[in-house]
Structure formats: structure tokens, C-alpha cells
Write a protein that holds these residues in place. Structure first.
Motif, PDB file in Angstrom:
ATOM      1  N   ILE A 370      34.094  38.427  27.950  1.00 56.86           N
ATOM      2  CA  ILE A 370      35.276  38.170  28.797  1.00 56.86           C
ATOM      3  C   ILE A 370      36.497  37.867  27.932  1.00 56.86           C
ATOM      4  O   ILE A 370      37.582  38.411  28.156  1.00 56.86           O
ATOM      5  CB  ILE A 370      35.002  37.001  29.765  1.00 56.86           C
ATOM      6  CG1 ILE A 370      33.947  37.387  30.798  1.00 56.86           C
ATOM      7  CG2 ILE A 370      36.298  36.583  30.485  1.00 56.86           C
ATOM      8  CD1 ILE A 370      33.452  36.221  31.641  1.00 56.86           C
ATOM      9  N   ILE A 371      36.324  37.001  26.936  1.00 60.62           N
ATOM     10  CA  ILE A 371      37.445  36.629  26.050  1.00 60.62           C
ATOM     11  C   ILE A 371      37.975  37.854  25.312  1.00 60.62           C
ATOM     12  O   ILE A 371      39.192  38.066  25.202  1.00 60.62           O
ATOM     13  CB  ILE A 371      37.003  35.544  25.051  1.00 60.62           C
ATOM     14  CG1 ILE A 371      36.707  34.229  25.790  1.00 60.62           C
ATOM     15  CG2 ILE A 371      38.076  35.308  23.989  1.00 60.62           C
ATOM     16  CD1 ILE A 371      36.038  33.175  24.938  1.00 60.62           C
ATOM     17  N   ALA A 372      37.065  38.688  24.804  1.00 58.65           N
ATOM     18  CA  ALA A 372      37.490  39.891  24.072  1.00 58.65           C
ATOM     19  C   ALA A 372      38.278  40.842  24.964  1.00 58.65           C
ATOM     20  O   ALA A 372      39.243  41.479  24.510  1.00 58.65           O
ATOM     21  CB  ALA A 372      36.268  40.604  23.494  1.00 58.65           C
ATOM     22  N   PHE A 373      37.896  40.948  26.227  1.00 58.79           N
ATOM     23  CA  PHE A 373      38.626  41.794  27.176  1.00 58.79           C
ATOM     24  C   PHE A 373      39.982  41.189  27.539  1.00 58.79           C
ATOM     25  O   PHE A 373      41.009  41.870  27.544  1.00 58.79           O
ATOM     26  CB  PHE A 373      37.819  41.972  28.466  1.00 58.79           C
ATOM     27  CG  PHE A 373      36.930  43.190  28.492  1.00 58.79           C
ATOM     28  CD1 PHE A 373      37.386  44.428  28.064  1.00 58.79           C
ATOM     29  CD2 PHE A 373      35.637  43.102  28.960  1.00 58.79           C
ATOM     30  CE1 PHE A 373      36.558  45.549  28.101  1.00 58.79           C
ATOM     31  CE2 PHE A 373      34.797  44.207  29.000  1.00 58.79           C
ATOM     32  CZ  PHE A 373      35.268  45.432  28.573  1.00 58.79           C
ATOM     33  N   ILE A 374      39.990  39.893  27.863  1.00 58.88           N
ATOM     34  CA  ILE A 374      41.158  39.276  28.502  1.00 58.88           C
ATOM     35  C   ILE A 374      42.354  39.205  27.571  1.00 58.88           C
ATOM     36  O   ILE A 374      43.503  39.129  28.027  1.00 58.88           O
ATOM     37  CB  ILE A 374      40.799  37.867  29.049  1.00 58.88           C
ATOM     38  CG1 ILE A 374      41.617  37.568  30.311  1.00 58.88           C
ATOM     39  CG2 ILE A 374      40.992  36.790  28.004  1.00 58.88           C
ATOM     40  CD1 ILE A 374      41.277  38.409  31.485  1.00 58.88           C
ATOM     41  N   LEU A 375      42.131  39.263  26.255  1.00 58.52           N
ATOM     42  CA  LEU A 375      43.243  39.254  25.310  1.00 58.52           C
ATOM     43  C   LEU A 375      44.138  40.484  25.473  1.00 58.52           C
ATOM     44  O   LEU A 375      45.300  40.478  25.049  1.00 58.52           O
ATOM     45  CB  LEU A 375      42.715  39.173  23.875  1.00 58.52           C
ATOM     46  CG  LEU A 375      41.985  37.873  23.501  1.00 58.52           C
ATOM     47  CD1 LEU A 375      41.395  37.974  22.096  1.00 58.52           C
ATOM     48  CD2 LEU A 375      42.919  36.669  23.605  1.00 58.52           C
ATOM     49  N   GLY A 376      43.610  41.526  26.089  1.00 61.67           N
ATOM     50  CA  GLY A 376      44.401  42.743  26.293  1.00 61.67           C
ATOM     51  C   GLY A 376      44.945  42.894  27.702  1.00 61.67           C
ATOM     52  O   GLY A 376      45.443  43.971  28.063  1.00 61.67           O
ATOM     53  N   LEU A 377      44.892  41.826  28.505  1.00 62.97           N
ATOM     54  CA  LEU A 377      45.295  41.936  29.917  1.00 62.97           C
ATOM     55  C   LEU A 377      46.786  42.234  30.077  1.00 62.97           C
ATOM     56  O   LEU A 377      47.168  43.103  30.871  1.00 62.97           O
ATOM     57  CB  LEU A 377      44.931  40.654  30.665  1.00 62.97           C
ATOM     58  CG  LEU A 377      45.291  40.622  32.164  1.00 62.97           C
ATOM     59  CD1 LEU A 377      44.574  41.736  32.910  1.00 62.97           C
ATOM     60  CD2 LEU A 377      44.945  39.266  32.775  1.00 62.97           C
TER      61      LEU A 377
END
Length: 541
Positions: A370-377
């Protein structure tokens, strides 16, 4: 279920109505995933094979809805509405052609299910490949009904009836949840994913896959009712010549190329992540992506969908200044909330994961993805608006090339993730998507700036910097509160149960939101003032 966009107030009302439907749908979507995790788990044979089978129609829907149909339908229908019949004949021809293509594609994909699924799940054991194929036969027909839903919904959007498109997915989730309840009643739940592929029967596959597809069918067919409500009647029309469909076909060819590129990238991602067999794999990646998409769907899609129709109208009249103004407003307005949402989800990643699974090692695995994804939101949401601005201009060629740029980088990065330790493959893939997506957003913005001779860049950048500065203190406060609540340790309150995780997320979210918006008020953010002014006036009345 309709809203007319006239001016900023209309945009606000339409966006709010779209967001309300999306919020209800997403809440039910999370309930569905929680129930699914309680029944077949997030790790193991059933979770991964069902995710693989259900992923293909979902992936194609996202690309088709966000690309081929959206790019072609709304601008073309807006232009056709200037015709004497209000565009009715054009809509019937375009819909007939699209349905023929969808039917042929779905039939071919279903017949080729063993080849397609076997190729995607290349690294799975043979018995799990066979199980994925069995699920695929039930799930692949969703492609046609996802396409039908998007076709009918985008026509409604072009006619400024925004509500049905975002509210009918509620029915999809309700049907799917009912199917999961039936599954739990008939068969033994397996929340830890211990059930092997050999233990999953044909009846289990039929109930799980069939209920998922029935939900999508319901979602699509119900939209015909709303067509009738606004006076539209579909009549199949196979006379495609002489009505200007050539322009639509040219636009669709570039977006079809985007479909092929992103589908290829998705296949590579799945093939690599299945190397982490028994660890965070396909199902975990899908769940983390669902969480990533929550704020994007509720905020960015709701705002951009309302703006998109208006931008298409301005472009049809050649008013490029208003197109530029709308694009700038959409980026600044969505980023205001998206920056906060990204910070809150990053802080609450472990409690979010604890909503779906109980073992702490699984919580950590999902939370890290989740953290790895959310940095690109934030870049992802900016890209969404920029891409739709190109579509409003009738340009699908440029989005193809900046998508090609991202896919080439992504495939190289994802293949490199195959050499990571199995516990970190899914995290590496999510991080690769974030980095390449950020680069894609930067390139897309530069290309739009060149195309329109400026995109109000200084104002957009100034607003983004202000949001990022304002979120620093809320981020520190959220992390401190997370440590106090034990969000990073086994048996800590924030990850000890589903209820405590939800309580922790609510508390952290309220503290971070209050401090973020308070700081923006002190910084005199124009976007926040514009958001609060109509709210204050309504409260005074």
C-alpha cells in the motif's frame, strides 16, 4: 439521477453527486473484499487464482472506460448533439459498432481462456493454472458487460446525466456480496488461505465466479432504464458509412494501442508477482491497488468527469482558453484533497491491511505494498486530468506515446523485481508503478503545455507546493499517533482487530485532516477558500 453542469456551481454539484455515488459503491466494494478475504483469504491458491481470472476483465474495463470509450464517446457525442436530431442517430450507430466489437472480443477471449490464463499465470503450479482457467470461464464474460456499462454510462455523462454511472455499481457490489454470503453458507470459509487447489470444487468455482459476473451484468443492464428516463431509445443501426465515424475510429485506434500496451504491462506484472508463490502475490497486489484507487475514484474521477464534458464542449467551439482554465481548476481542486488522502493512507497502511487479514506478517506484507503504491497517488491523479484534457481536444495519439514511454520503463523495472526476495517482489512492482507513473505524468504535462501554449503551470505548481508544505505537520502528527496506538508492532491496538484498526484510522484521519485544512486556511489557500465559500453560504441559510 441527473445533474446539469452550468458554471462552477454546476461543476461542484455534479462532482458532489458523482462522489456520493462513488463513496457508497467503494464502501460496499471494501465490504466485498473484506468478506472475500474472510472466505478465501488474501494469500494462497484460491485467492491468487481467482484474482488472476477476475483481473483480466477488470483491467480491460479500467482501460476501456478510461481510454477507448471515454476518449471517443464523450467528445464525439457532444459534437453530434449539434445535429438536428440531437445526435440520436449517431449514438445508435456508434453504440451498435462498439457492441459488435465488444461481443467479438469477449467471445474470442472466453474461447481462448486456457491459453490466456495459462500465459498470465506462467509461474503457477499446473493444478493452480487449471483452477485459474476454471475461474476464467466464469469471469471473462464480464468484459462485454463492463463495456456495455461504460458505453451506456458515457452516453449519459455526455448528456449531463451523471448520477447513474456512479450509483449503479452499488448494485454490482450488493449482488457480489450476496454471492459471497451464499458461498460462506454452502462451503467452509478459509480466511488463512490454507485450502489447496485440489480442494476447490467446481461448485465453489461456479458460486464465486458466477456471482461476480452476475453483479457486473446487473450493473450494465440497469442503465437502460436511465436511458429511457432521459428520452434515449437504442435502436441497432448497422449503417456505419457517412456519419463521421471515421474520426471516432481513428481516435479509437490510438486508444486501442494503449489498451494493448497496458495489458502487456499487466501480464508481465502478474507473471513476475506469481514468483512470490505463497507470499504477497496477485491478490495482495489487487487489494493494495483497490485502496490506492479509493481517493482517486471518489475525488479525481468525480471532479474530472464533470469537467471533461465541459472541456469537450469548449473544445468543440474552439475556446482553448476555457479548456486551459478548466484543466487547471480540475488539477488544483483534486490535488487539494488528494495530497491529504495520500498522507493519511500512507500513515494508516498497516491498520488498513489489518481490516483484511489478521496475522501480523500478512498485515506487514499488504501494508508495505500500500505504501509503495500510495506514494504515486498525486502524480496519478494529475495524469488522469491531463489525459482527459487531451481527449477533450480530440487527441488520443499523444496519450499513446506517453503511455508507451511509461510501459517500456515499467516492464524493465518489473522484470528486474524478479530478482528481489520473494517477500519484496510485490512491493518492488508497486514501487515501479509509482516511479514510472510519476515520470509519465511529468512528460504528459510538458506535452500538454506545448500543445496548448501553456497550462497555467505556475499557478498549479504554486498550489501543489502549498499543499505539500501544509501536509508536513499533519504527517508528523499522524505518525506520532500511529506509534502511540501501536500500529507498527504485533498485537498493537491499531492492528489487533478489524474494529480497532478502523477506530485508529478514523482518529488519525480526523487529526491529520483538521491540522491540514487549518494550516491551509492560515496560508490563505485560494482553492480551499473556493471550496468553503458555498458551504458557508449554505450553512448561513
Amino acid at each position: 439521477m441527473s445533474d446539469t453542469v452550468t458554471g462552477t456551481g454546476g461543476i461542484g454539484r455534479a462532482s458532489a453527486f458523482l462522489a456520493s455515488g462513488t463513496i457508497v459503491s467503494r464502501i460496499l466494494g471494501f465490504v466485498k473484499v473484506i468478506v472475500l478475504a474472510a472466505i478465501i483469504g488474501q494469500f494462497g491458491a484460491a485467492a491468487d487464482t481467482f484474482a488472476i481470472a477476475n483481473q483480466l476483465p477488470n483491467t480491460i474495463y479500467v482501460i476501456v472506460a478510461g481510454g477507448i470509450l471515454t476518449a471517443v464517446l464523450v467528445p464525439q457525442i457532444v459534437r453530434a448533439s449539434l445535429h438536428a436530431d440531437g445526435g440520436t442517430a449517431y449514438i445508435n450507430k456508434l453504440l451498435t459498432l462498439a457492441l459488435v466489437v465488444l461481443c467479438a472480443t469477449t467471445l474470442a477471449a472466453t474461447l481462448l481462456a486456457p491459453i490466456i490464463t495459462g500465459f498470465i499465470g506462467l509461474n503457477l503450479p499446473q493444478n493452480e493454472k487449471d483452477l485459474a482457467v476454471a475461474f476464467a470461464y466464469w469471469c471473462l464474460p464480464q468484459m462485454f458487460f463492463y463495456g456495455l456499462y461504460t458505453l451506456l454510462g458515457e452516453v449519459l455523462n455526455a448528456r449531463k446525466s451523471f448520477g447513474p454511472f456512479t450509483w449503479v455499481p452499488v448494485l454490482n457490489n450488493l449482488v457480489a456480496i450476496a454471492g459471497l454470503v451464499v458461498f460462506a453458507t454452502l462451503f467452509r470459509p478459509d480466511p488463512f488461505g490454507d485450502r489447496s487447489a485440489a480442494e476447490i470444487t467446481s461448485a465453489m468455482v461456479a458460486v464465486l465466479g458466477g456471482s461476480a459476473t452476475l453483479g457486473v451484468i446487473t450493473q450494465a443492464v440497469v442503465l437502460f432504464y436511465f436511458w429511457h428516463r432521459i428520452g434515449l431509445r437504442y435502436r441497432p443501426d448497422f449503417h456505419f458509412r457517412g456519419v463521421g465515424l471515421g474520426a471516432a475510429g481513428k481516435m479509437a485506434s490510438w486508444t486501442f494501442g494503449m489498451l494493448l500496451l497496458t495489458t502487456f504491462a499487466g501480464i508481465v506484472e502478474t507473471q513476475v508477482v506469481t514468483l512470490a508463490h505463497g507470499k504477497a502475490s496477485v491478490a495482495v497486489l489487487a487489494t493494495a491497488w483497490l485502496i490506492f484507487m479509493l481517493p482517486h475514484s471518489v475525488i479525481t474521477v468525480s471532479v474530472a468527469t464533470a469537467y471533461f464534458t465541459r472541456m469537450s464542449e469548449h473544445a468543440a467551439r474552439g475556446n482553448w482558453t476555457l479548456v486551459k482554465t478548466d484543466a487547471s481548476s480540475a488539477i488544483r481542486g483534486t490535488s487539494l484533497v488528494i495530497v491529504l488522502a495520500a498522507a493519511v493512507i500512507a500513515v494508516c497502511a498497516y491498520p488498513f491491511a489489518a481490516v483484511f487479514v489478521a496475522p501480523f506478517d500478512q498485515v506487514q506484507s499488504i501494508g508495505n505494498v500500500i505504501i509503495a503504491f500510495i506514494l504515486g497517488l498525486v502524480p496519478f491523479c494529475v495524469l488522469f486530468v491531463v489525459q482527459r484534457t487531451f481527449y477533450a481536444l480530440g487527441d488520443t495519439r499523444t496519450p499513446f506515446f506517453f503511455t508507451l514511454f511509461q510501459v517500456v520503463l515499467l516492464v524493465c523495472a518489473v522484470v528486474a523485481c524478479a530478482w528481489l526476495p520473494t517477500d519484496w517482489i510485490a512491493v518492488g512492482i508497486a514501487g515501479s508503478i509509482t516511479v514510472t507513473g510519476t515520470l509519465q505524468a511529468i512528460l504528459a504535462a510538458l506535452l500538454l503545455r506545448r500543445r496548448m501554449h501553456g497550462i497555467d503551470g505556475r499557478r498549479i505548481l504554486r498550489s501543489l507546493v502549498k499543499y505539500l508544505v501544509a501536509v508536513i505537520i499533519p504527517l508528523a502528527a499522524g505518525l506520532t499517533l500511529m506509534v502511540i496506538l501501536g500500529g507498527g508492532v504485533e498485537n498493537g491496538f491499531a492492528v489487533s482487530s478489524r474494529l480497532s484498526a478502523m477506530v485508529s484510522m478514523a482518529l488519525i484521519g480526523m487529526v491529520m485532516a483538521a491540522s491540514y485544512f487549518g494550516l491551509l486556511l492560515l496560508m490563505r489557500s485560494d482553492e480551499l477558500t473556493a471550496f468553503l465559500t458555498p458551504l458557508r453560504e449554505r450553512l448561513r441559510r
